[in-house]
Write an enzyme that holds these catalytic residues in place. Sequence first.
Site, PDB file in Angstrom:
ATOM      1  CG  HIS A 234     -36.107  20.272  45.779  1.00 17.68           C
ATOM      2  ND1 HIS A 234     -34.778  19.943  45.619  1.00 17.68           N
ATOM      3  CD2 HIS A 234     -36.669  20.218  44.534  1.00 17.68           C
ATOM      4  CE1 HIS A 234     -34.550  19.704  44.328  1.00 17.68           C
ATOM      5  NE2 HIS A 234     -35.672  19.859  43.650  1.00 17.68           N
TER       6      HIS A 234
ATOM      7  CG  ASP B 291     -35.981  26.132  48.446  1.00 16.20           C
ATOM      8  OD1 ASP B 291     -36.123  26.953  47.523  1.00 16.20           O
ATOM      9  OD2 ASP B 291     -35.956  24.898  48.254  1.00 16.20           O
TER      10      ASP B 291
ATOM     11  CD  GLN C 225     -41.134  25.622  42.689  1.00 17.49           C
ATOM     12  OE1 GLN C 225     -42.030  26.121  42.007  1.00 17.49           O
ATOM     13  NE2 GLN C 225     -40.199  24.851  42.166  1.00 17.49           N
TER      14      GLN C 225
ATOM     15  CE  LYS D 194     -36.772  25.565  40.556  1.00 17.59           C
ATOM     16  NZ  LYS D 194     -37.315  24.500  39.698  1.00 17.59           N
TER      17      LYS D 194
ATOM     18  CB  CYS E 292     -36.257  16.655  43.845  1.00 16.89           C
ATOM     19  SG  CYS E 292     -35.376  16.266  42.328  1.00 16.89           S
TER      20      CYS E 292
END
Length: 410
Positions: A127, A204, A207, A230, A368
């Site tokens: 991203h 990261d 997700q 999220k 993104c």
Amino acid sequence: MSAELNAYIEKIRADFPALHQQVNGKPLIYFDNGATTHKPNAVIEAEAEFYRTINSNVHRGAHKLSDLATEQFENARRTVQKFIGALKPEEIVWTRGTTEGINLVASTWGRKNIKAGDRILVSGMEHHSNIVPWQMLCEQTGAELVPIPVLENGELDLNGFAELMEPRVKLISVAHVSNALGSINPIPDIVRMARINESVVMVDGAQGVSHFEVDVLKLDVDFYAFSSHKLFGPTGMGVLYGKEELLNDMPPYQGGGEMIEHCSFAGTTWNQLPYKFEAGTPNIAGAIGLAAAINYLNGLDRKVLAAHEDSLIKRAHQLAEEMGGIRIIGQSPKKASVFSFLLDGAHPADVGTLLDQQGIAVRTGHHCAMPLMERFQVPGTVRASMAFYNTLDEVDALFRGIEKAKMFLL
């Protein structure tokens, strides 16, 4: 889906009020969970109750409401600590989201430890939030940002990664799960190679945490960032996990209230962890809402839900193969429930618009992740990102919707 599992999912769906509405005259089918997830009543009520009854600032208050707010706020930090398996609550830093967590590390650890000639590795599926902060750091320091290649099926190229590993690599920052492909990256393998090279690893996790259990100690990562919204929690709230020794050695991120131990015109000293990184009035209600989301998840059987999500993505792949004329972008054997595709001869935006007219919410565009789209030589994709409250019937409806779009567009 068995009758028992179907009943379990329907019971869960009843907890999410936003799922039970009509869009464009059709029952909502929500497949935009990669952008943000819906919130259960427990989260909505936790935030509302804070504002209804407590609504006070935290720390140093001389009254009961402030004490209650502080207690709930710090209990939320401990809830997050246990949820991701961190050693101490001091290793949990509140942020506005994953993006700020990455920027915090780039601006503090990065500026102190990265110098001209050093290298930072990120994957080619990142991203923008896990690319641009490192680009900015490299521009400021003279370091070099190097992408790890991505294979045709959407997997990270571990052989290519191994070839990039050398003493100049000081940091590796990768997504746990690709938001555009659904690929689950092999974090243990990455960490193992990083330790040989004495490189720091940031993940990261935006997700990742919503799809499966995460244990930062078992992963042995140095930093792990994720967003509340999220994870079925409020927007504007996030978490940065960092190993205590690294956080202690990092300078503050912002200046202001709470991050100060003592302030005078002769000089200022910093507060202890984690407050050194939490300048200003925090998102108190957001922290309480995130804790409510985690407590809600802890009351569910996440292994059953992970298996259910796996059945959703497998059904999507099966139906795409049966229908034909669909190019799936991202077919890693280890994949979360993200179905990213192109309909032959149709622009993704047109497909998304026609699905929306049928009450089916998807996301279209580059997600993104422009470098990844360039790698696959596509302008973007249609992305149906699924959560445990989605059903096989909804996946079937998605493909009926694609069939209608196909008849209209082609």
